[in-house]
Design an enzyme around this catalytic site. Structure first.
Site, short mmCIF file in Angstrom:
data_model
loop_
_atom_site.label_atom_id
_atom_site.label_comp_id
_atom_site.label_asym_id
_atom_site.label_seq_id
_atom_site.Cartn_x
_atom_site.Cartn_y
_atom_site.Cartn_z
N LYS A 195 47.30 35.09 26.68
CA LYS A 195 46.13 35.51 27.44
C LYS A 195 46.41 36.86 28.06
O LYS A 195 47.32 36.97 28.67
CB LYS A 195 45.75 34.57 28.64
CG LYS A 195 44.70 34.87 29.73
CD LYS A 195 44.25 33.66 30.45
CE LYS A 195 44.84 33.85 32.04
NZ LYS A 195 44.27 33.11 32.93
N ARG A 207 32.23 37.47 53.17
CA ARG A 207 30.81 37.61 52.60
C ARG A 207 30.01 36.49 52.80
O ARG A 207 30.14 35.45 52.35
CB ARG A 207 30.91 38.09 51.03
CG ARG A 207 31.53 39.47 50.76
CD ARG A 207 31.35 39.79 49.36
NE ARG A 207 31.93 38.77 48.62
CZ ARG A 207 31.41 38.05 47.51
NH1 ARG A 207 30.09 38.11 47.38
NH2 ARG A 207 31.75 36.90 46.71
N GLY A 223 45.33 32.28 45.92
CA GLY A 223 44.99 33.90 45.90
C GLY A 223 46.09 34.68 45.58
O GLY A 223 46.30 35.72 45.05
N ALA A 224 47.49 33.97 46.23
CA ALA A 224 48.70 34.87 46.15
C ALA A 224 49.22 34.67 44.67
O ALA A 224 50.03 33.78 44.44
CB ALA A 224 49.59 34.85 47.22
N ASP A 225 48.85 35.31 43.82
CA ASP A 225 49.48 35.28 42.48
C ASP A 225 50.20 36.39 41.74
O ASP A 225 50.20 36.50 40.47
CB ASP A 225 48.40 34.70 41.43
CG ASP A 225 47.23 35.84 41.28
OD1 ASP A 225 47.22 36.68 42.19
OD2 ASP A 225 46.23 35.82 40.30
N SER A 275 49.95 27.74 43.90
CA SER A 275 49.56 28.04 42.45
C SER A 275 49.51 29.44 42.11
O SER A 275 48.87 30.24 42.70
CB SER A 275 48.05 27.57 42.49
OG SER A 275 47.30 28.12 41.21
#
Ligand code: NAD
Length: 310
Positions: A62, A155, A208-210, A280
């Site tokens: 990927k 948002r 989110g923290a990847d 994750s």
């Protein structure tokens, strides 16, 4: 070529959860292989990642982005392609849209972690960050029986839209943090889980923290949690845990890989009051599991799939 519509049409959120669960197990038992993810920085814009894997008679690569400010330009944060090849002949079999593959397996990982680590009576979901990948986390959790949930986002329209789709409610981050399962899927530029904000017995999936320098949880709050990750090597160098590991606050012995829990080789949640945190970072074997299923579904499908000769 498997485009987004083909992939999302072939694999339901519930199937994505099953495929992702299986991918974690195959990787843990050593049947599926995954060299380390390679990051290529695009300074000021984001980064590219090259993510190879092999398993189940296939191999994949990927090539994917995380460009956090892209939404300001009307472009997605996560984009790219996944190449799926035969591990028997080496033939290239499919080029897959990687945003769809990524969203399914990322959302599914949150659900797999909740099934393994949340309290048995956990139901409500608090989602902070209702963008592309957050929405699929909510869909996957809903598909395996979690909910109702609170959708929180800077948002309002994103939170309202997702809440409307799932029959959940839009709300504040504080309301989301009071839920049984809390999922964060923001760009990770600042903490969205502050000191003392989690309720006893919560399960937190931090998605989110990847990458380097990203974090969604304040260090002191992370220190209250029993820690789990998708893969130690990757999580300790480029995820939520990377900061605490670099500062010497967290070590290998403090963190359990989810695959070991799924295999019954490691303890998961220790008590109903405990806080569990799953970091994750997104594994190539998760992508592989989804890509194989999408390819096999499209290959046996009467519906026409665009074909190109290379
Ligand atoms: N762990 C993984 O496997 C994995 C996979 C894909 C993406 N990601 C990461 O997840 C993050 C989000 O990716 P995406 O594609 O969903 O992006 P996105 O832009 O579609 O969604 C992010 C959402 O977070 C919201 N947001 C930003 N700051 C917030 C805050 N402080 N509080 C509440 N909401 C806030 C934004 O308004 C937006 O709706 C990125 O950092 C990306 O790299 C991780």
């Amino acid at each position: 070529m498997l485009d987004s519509g083909t992939i999302l049409g072939a694999i339901s959120p519930a199937e994505a959860v099953e495929l992702t669960h299986a991918a974690f197990e195959r990787h843990h038992e050593g049947a599926w292989e995954m060299p380390a993810k390679v990051y290529v920085e695009a300074p000021g814009a984001g980064d590219f990642r090259a993510m190879p894997a092999r398993g189940g008679g296939y191999a994949s690569l990927k090539w994917v982005t995380s460009f956090p400010r892209n939404p300001e330009r009307g472009l997605p944060v996560v984009t790219g392609a996944l190449l799926l090849s035969s591990a028997e002949t080496g033939e290239l079999l499919a080029i897959c849209d990687c945003a769809a593959v990524t969203a399914l397996r990322t959302g599914a990982a949150a659900a797999v972690s909740a099934q393994a680590l949340a309290r048995e009576d956990a139901a409500t979901v608090g989602l902070i960050g209702c963008g592309v990948n957050g929405s699929w986390a909510a869909r996957c959790l809903a598909a395996v029986g979690y909910g109702p949930g609170i959708c929180a986002d800077l948002r309002e329209e994103a939170a309202d839209s997702l809440a409307g789709e799932l029959g959940w409610r839009a709300g504040s981050p504080e309301q989301a943090l009071a839920c049984d399962v809390v999922v964060t899927v923001t760009p990770g530029e600042r903490a969205v889980v502050g000191a003392g904000e989690l309720r006893a017995g919560s399960h937190l999936a931090v998605l989110g923290a990847d990458g380097a320098g990203k974090a969604e949880v304040e260090a002191s709050e992370l220190g209250r949690c029993r820690l789990f990750c998708d893969e130690w090597r990757q999580a300790s160098s480029g995820g939520e845990l990377a900061g605490p590991v670099a500062r010497g606050e967290v070590g290998r012995a403090d963190v359990t890989e989810l695959g070991a829990v799924l295999a019954g080789e490691a303890e998961g949640r220790g008590s109903a009051e405990e806080l569990t945190l799953f970091d994750s970072t997104g594994l190539a074997i998760q992508d592989l599991g989804i890509a194989i299923a999408a390819y096999e579904a499209a290959d046996g499908d009467a519906a026409p799939v665009p074909r190109i000769s290379l």
